[in-house]
Design a protein around this motif. Structure first.
Motif, PDB file in Angstrom:
ATOM      1  N   THR A 210      -5.064  -6.265  -4.425  1.00  0.00           N
ATOM      2  CA  THR A 210      -4.931  -5.283  -3.363  1.00  0.00           C
ATOM      3  C   THR A 210      -3.969  -4.178  -3.774  1.00  0.00           C
ATOM      4  OG1 THR A 210      -4.449  -4.942  -1.026  1.00  0.00           O
ATOM      5  CG2 THR A 210      -3.085  -6.538  -2.176  1.00  0.00           C
ATOM      6  N   ASN A 211      -4.361  -2.945  -3.503  1.00  0.00           N
ATOM      7  CA  ASN A 211      -3.529  -1.792  -3.824  1.00  0.00           C
ATOM      8  C   ASN A 211      -2.978  -1.120  -2.573  1.00  0.00           C
ATOM      9  OD1 ASN A 211      -3.918  -1.892  -6.683  1.00  0.00           O
ATOM     10  ND2 ASN A 211      -5.963  -1.053  -6.394  1.00  0.00           N
TER      11      ASN A 211
ATOM     12  N   HIS B 289       5.812  13.714   6.276  1.00  0.00           N
ATOM     13  CA  HIS B 289       5.774  12.253   6.326  1.00  0.00           C
ATOM     14  C   HIS B 289       5.062  11.656   5.116  1.00  0.00           C
ATOM     15  CE1 HIS B 289       7.407  12.256  10.354  1.00  0.00           C
ATOM     16  NE2 HIS B 289       6.441  13.062  10.775  1.00  0.00           N
ATOM     17  N   HIS B 290       4.821  12.462   4.101  1.00  0.00           N
ATOM     18  CA  HIS B 290       4.127  11.975   2.914  1.00  0.00           C
ATOM     19  C   HIS B 290       5.016  12.177   1.691  1.00  0.00           C
ATOM     20  CE1 HIS B 290      -0.122  12.714   4.825  1.00  0.00           C
ATOM     21  NE2 HIS B 290       0.697  12.062   5.611  1.00  0.00           N
ATOM     22  N   PHE B 291       5.114  11.148   0.875  1.00  0.00           N
ATOM     23  CA  PHE B 291       5.773  11.315  -0.415  1.00  0.00           C
ATOM     24  C   PHE B 291       5.127  10.364  -1.414  1.00  0.00           C
ATOM     25  CE2 PHE B 291       8.260   7.999   1.659  1.00  0.00           C
ATOM     26  CZ  PHE B 291       8.524   7.085   0.651  1.00  0.00           C
ATOM     27  N   CYS B 292       5.378  10.606  -2.671  1.00  0.00           N
ATOM     28  CA  CYS B 292       4.779   9.772  -3.711  1.00  0.00           C
ATOM     29  C   CYS B 292       5.824   9.426  -4.752  1.00  0.00           C
ATOM     30  CB  CYS B 292       3.581  10.476  -4.357  1.00  0.00           C
ATOM     31  SG  CYS B 292       4.033  11.888  -5.383  1.00  0.00           S
ATOM     32  N   LEU B 293       5.500   8.452  -5.569  1.00  0.00           N
ATOM     33  CA  LEU B 293       6.317   8.074  -6.714  1.00  0.00           C
ATOM     34  C   LEU B 293       5.537   8.476  -7.951  1.00  0.00           C
ATOM     35  CD1 LEU B 293       7.330   4.681  -5.211  1.00  0.00           C
ATOM     36  CD2 LEU B 293       8.934   6.477  -5.778  1.00  0.00           C
TER      37      LEU B 293
ATOM     38  N   ALA C  73       2.411   5.542  -6.820  1.00  0.00           N
ATOM     39  CA  ALA C  73       2.340   5.063  -5.437  1.00  0.00           C
ATOM     40  C   ALA C  73       2.351   6.262  -4.503  1.00  0.00           C
ATOM     41  CB  ALA C  73       3.505   4.134  -5.126  1.00  0.00           C
ATOM     42  N   TYR C  74       1.583   6.147  -3.430  1.00  0.00           N
ATOM     43  CA  TYR C  74       1.453   7.236  -2.466  1.00  0.00           C
ATOM     44  C   TYR C  74       1.764   6.682  -1.081  1.00  0.00           C
ATOM     45  CZ  TYR C  74      -0.604  11.262  -0.054  1.00  0.00           C
ATOM     46  OH  TYR C  74      -0.799  12.366   0.731  1.00  0.00           O
ATOM     47  N   VAL C  75       2.724   7.303  -0.407  1.00  0.00           N
ATOM     48  CA  VAL C  75       3.160   6.848   0.914  1.00  0.00           C
ATOM     49  C   VAL C  75       2.821   7.926   1.932  1.00  0.00           C
ATOM     50  CG1 VAL C  75       5.109   6.036   2.293  1.00  0.00           C
ATOM     51  CG2 VAL C  75       5.066   5.600  -0.179  1.00  0.00           C
TER      52      VAL C  75
ATOM     53  N   PHE D 211      -1.120   1.971  -4.153  1.00  0.00           N
ATOM     54  CA  PHE D 211      -0.710   1.947  -5.554  1.00  0.00           C
ATOM     55  C   PHE D 211      -1.888   2.273  -6.463  1.00  0.00           C
ATOM     56  CE2 PHE D 211       2.788  -0.515  -3.824  1.00  0.00           C
ATOM     57  CZ  PHE D 211       3.859  -0.104  -4.606  1.00  0.00           C
ATOM     58  N   LYS D 212      -1.559   2.828  -7.595  1.00  0.00           N
ATOM     59  CA  LYS D 212      -2.556   3.054  -8.635  1.00  0.00           C
ATOM     60  C   LYS D 212      -3.065   1.703  -9.135  1.00  0.00           C
ATOM     61  CE  LYS D 212      -3.120   5.793 -12.872  1.00  0.00           C
ATOM     62  NZ  LYS D 212      -3.502   4.710 -13.788  1.00  0.00           N
ATOM     63  N   ASP D 213      -4.338   1.644  -9.490  1.00  0.00           N
ATOM     64  CA  ASP D 213      -4.984   0.371  -9.823  1.00  0.00           C
ATOM     65  C   ASP D 213      -4.254  -0.418 -10.902  1.00  0.00           C
ATOM     66  OD1 ASP D 213      -6.941   0.700  -7.957  1.00  0.00           O
ATOM     67  OD2 ASP D 213      -8.414   1.541  -9.336  1.00  0.00           O
TER      68      ASP D 213
END
Length: 238
Positions: free
Chosen positions: A79-80, A178-182, A191-193, A215-217
Motif C-alpha cells: 500500500t502506498n 494544505h499540500h506539501f511534498c517530500l 511522498a505527497y501530503v 508514497f512513490k511505489d
C-alpha cells in the motif's frame, strides 16, 4: 515458520497412518487366528492414531494461519496510500481499507515515536525542548538513522528544511496551503501530503477533510517509516 509447521504436520500424519496400519494388521491377525478380546489390543493403537491425526490437523491450521499472515503483511507493504487521523497526542496512519498501520505518539519530554501495527516502537524523534527543529531520529536500538535541518527560505509551514537519511536528503516543499511534498535531491516526489481531497470511496470510511499521504511505489520501508514519523510530527505541531 510455516515450513516448520508443515514438517510437524507431515510427521503427525505419517505417525497416524502408521498406528492405523498396525491396528488393521493386528485386527486381521486376531480374526485369522480367532484371538479373543481383539478390541482391547487394537484400541490403544486406534487411540494413538486419532491423537496423531488431531495434532496434524492443529498444526495444519497453524500453517494456514501463518501463510495468511504472511500474505497480509505483503499486501500491507504494497500500500502506498495512508489516511491520517489525529487526536490530542497521537496521529494515526491507516490504509484505505481502515486498518491501522502506524501511530505517531507524543511521549512527552520532546520525544515522538512511530509505532507499527503491533505497537512496536520503530523510530523516535528526539529534539530540544526549546525548539521544534532541528531534531534527530533514532531507531528502536537507539542508532542514529536520520536528522532534520532547517531551511534558509521562509515558508508558511513551520518546517521547510531537509530530512537527511544516510546519504540522501529529502526537502519539505510546500505546494499549496494544505499540500506539501517530500522531494529528493533529484526533485523526485517521494511522498505527497494533501488535505481537502479524497476519493469518494474513502469518504465512506473517513472524514473528507482528513489528510492523505501517498508514497512513490519504490519507496523502501525504512524511508517510508522515517518520513511517516516526520509527517506525523508536523501534524502534531499544528
Amino acid at each position: 515458520m510455516n515450513e516448520i509447521y508443515m514438517d510437524i504436520t507431515n510427521q503427525y500424519i505419517k505417525q497416524s497412518l502408521r498406528f492405523m496400519h498396525i491396528a488393521l494388521l493386528v485386527l486381521l491377525i486376531c480374526i485369522r487366528w480367532d484371538i479373543p478380546h481383539a478390541i482391547w489390543i487394537i484400541s490403544p493403537l486406534v487411540t494413538f492414531s486419532l491423537i496423531s491425526g488431531y495434532m496434524s490437523y492443529l498444526y495444519n491450521i497453524r500453517t494456514n494461519d501463518t501463510i495468511a499472515e504472511k500474505d497480509e503483511r505483503a499486501e500491507r507493504i504494497k500500500t502506498n496510500d495512508y489516511i491520517s487521523l489525529k487526536d490530542g497526542i497521537s496521529v494515526y496512519f491507516v490504509d484505505p481499507v481502515g486498518r491501522k498501520e502506524y501511530t505517531v505518539r507524543n511521549r512527552g519530554k520532546s520525544i515522538f515515536t512511530l509505532y507499527n501495527q503491533r505497537n512496536f516502537p520503530v523510530c523516535t524523534i528526539q529534539k530540544s525542548p526549546l525548539s521544534a527543529s532541528p531534531f534527530i531520529i533514532r531507531n528502536h536500538k537507539q542508532k542514529l538513522i536520520a536528522a532534520y535541518i532547517e531551511g534558509s527560505t521562509p515558508s508558511h509551514l513551520i518546517f521547510n528544511g531537509k530530512i537527511i537519511i544516510k546519504d540522501e536528503s529529502f526537502t519539505i516543499k510546500q505546494i499549496h496551503l494544505h499540500h506539501f511534498c517530500l522531494e529528493s535531491e533529484s526533485r523526485e516526489r517521494i511522498a505527497y501530503v494533501q488535505k481537502g481531497w479524497m476519493p469518494t470511496l474513502w469518504q465512506k470510511r473517513f472524514p473528507a477533510n482528513a489528510p492523505t499521504i501517498t508514497f512513490k511505489d519504490d519507496t523502501d520501508m525504512e524511508r517510508r517509516e522515517i518520513l511517516l514519523l516526520v509527517i506525523g510530527y508536523i501534524f502534531l505541531q499544528k
